[in-house]
Design an enzyme around this catalytic site. Structure first.
Site, PDB file in Angstrom:
ATOM      1  N   LYS A  50       0.769  -1.143   0.119  1.00  0.00           N
ATOM      2  CA  LYS A  50      -0.038  -0.276  -0.072  1.00  0.00           C
ATOM      3  C   LYS A  50       0.777   1.395  -0.107  1.00  0.00           C
ATOM      4  CE  LYS A  50      -4.100  -1.840  -0.016  1.00  0.00           C
ATOM      5  NZ  LYS A  50      -5.003  -1.573  -1.136  1.00  0.00           N
ATOM      6  N   SER A 267      -3.908 -12.201   2.596  1.00  0.00           N
ATOM      7  CA  SER A 267      -4.151 -11.726   1.238  1.00  0.00           C
ATOM      8  C   SER A 267      -2.822 -12.304   0.563  1.00  0.00           C
ATOM      9  CB  SER A 267      -4.069 -10.459   0.873  1.00  0.00           C
ATOM     10  OG  SER A 267      -3.256  -9.653   1.605  1.00  0.00           O
TER      11      SER A 267
END
Lengths: 308, 91
Positions: A50, A267
């Site tokens: 991110k 994830s």
């Protein structure tokens, strides 16, 4: 290998990206010519993939004049985007406000607090969509105070992966690359990198991943059929979507720690499980392939939440 | 005794979109069985084939994860509230 030497003028922003690309041999099918590679995104300064979209959203908003000194950054986040916004906000002098579902891990709350960010909690039972609705309401009430990065709708999010993640992978694997696979949270990674790969070669097979059910434990990923679909999601980029069950993603995350030494989040486990399924499919068809995916973050942010 | 179960958004398709369901139960196991009797299909989302709570499912009683209490045998008080808390999805 030489370390990346940055100029003396460099800031933490310059340390984002150019993460190692590692081969996951233990996951590759035996007796087949299929390779699985992964970008080690936990090597970013904020500890996750991110950092790329968070930095791009800030840089693009600064250069277009939408983000000005004195404004506050705000977004809804399950955690990693919040960490990334917090650290760049601290480094660049912006106050940061984050709306997170209350059940976000304790570790992540403490991390964003350490960067000086303010956290507002939304109803954990309404998941990330509850946080999205809350942040929209806050921004509606005070539109001049906040720059709403809006990671689900901001084209700078996929643009980060278009400009950095995909070219970095291509620089190392070149035209040997046959598949790119990544899970859908905001969809920024798979849409942005996938768009770039399709420009490089339409033959590169771009695969999205979703949880197989609305009620799942693949933290960070979104089951689109039951969610607010991100505006940046562009299904035209994808050749297909794989649906991964929670248990398979968790087992792969555990396997990566035990067999490869990568202690990654769920994830990332789902991403590698998706890559493994593609690899098995290629093997069954007697085909060769080079598959790339992303190890999104480190498991340290989840591990306390695991069952005792 | 009557207790209440808070249902998260992704499971409300089983409960006719109700966010709170009341059932008769003395402990968490009975609460899940009563929930299944009233809303068939929901138990398989929470528990595996052996009846154990799935690893990713978090049930909270009085703000405490039942894994830190007596798991499915955790006894519930009259009027108690049990929350099913999903994973955090998306970015």
């Amino acid at each position: 290998m030489l370390s990346r030497l940055l100029p003396a003028s460099a800031s933490i922003s310059d340390a984002v990206g150019k993460t190692p690309l590692v081969r996951l041999r233990s996951v590759e099918p035996a007796d087949a010519q299929v390779e699985i590679w992964a970008k080690l995104e936990l090597a970013n300064p904020g500890g996750s993939v991110k950092d790329r979209p968070a930095l791009q959203m800030i840089l693009d908003a600064e250069s277009s004049g939408r983000l000005r000194p004195g404004m506050s950054l705000i977004d809804s986040t399950s955690g990693n985007t919040g960490v990334a916004l917090s650290l760049f906000g601290a480094a660049r002098g912006y106050h940061v406000t984050l709306v997170m579902p209350q059940n976000v891990s304790e570790a992540r709350k403490r991390i964003v607090n350490a960067y000086g960010a303010e956290v507002i909690y939304s109803d954990p039972l309404e998941q990330s969509d509850g946080a999205i609705r809350m942040v929209r309401e806050i921004v509606r009430c005070e539109p001049t105070r906040y720059f709403y990065t809006d990671q689900y709708s901001n084209p700078s999010n996929p643009r980060a992966h278009y400009l950095t993640t995909a070219p970095e992978i291509f620089a190392e694997l070149g035209h040997r690359l046959t598949h790119f696979v990544a899970g859908i949270g905001t969809s920024g990674t798979v849409i942005g990198a996938g768009r770039r790969f399709k420009e490089i070669s339409p033959a590169i097979h771009v695969v999205g991943l979703e949880p197989d059910d609305a009620f799942h434990g693949l933290e960070g990923l979104k089951h689109l059929a039951s969610s607010i679909v991100p505006a940046i999601y562009d299904p035209g980029v994808l050749d297909e979507t794989l649906f991964i069950d929670t248990e398979s993603g968790w087992v792969m995350a555990e396997r990566l720690a035990l067999e490869e030494g990568y202690l990654v989040g769920y994830s990332a486990g789902a991403n590698v499980e998706g890559a493994r399924r593609l690899a098995e499919r290629l093997k069954a068809a007697n085909q060769t392939g080079v598959i790339a995916t992303v190890l999104c973050d480190h498991a340290s942010r989840y591990i306390e939440a695991r069952a005792p | 005794m009557s207790i209440h179960i808070r249902i998260p958004t992704p499971l409300r398709r089983f409960t006719a979109e109700q966010d709170r369901v009341s059932v008769e139960a003395r402990n968490v196991r009975e609460a899940i069985d009563a929930l299944e009797a009233a809303h068939p299909g929901i138990k398989a989302r929470l528990c595996d084939e052996s009846g154990a709570l799935r690893r990713f499912v978090n049930l909270y009683y009085k703000d405490e994860d039942i894994r830190f209490l007596q798991e499915l045998e955790t006894e519930l008080d009259e009027g108690a509230e049990l929350s099913i808390v999903p994973a955090i999805a998306g970015g």
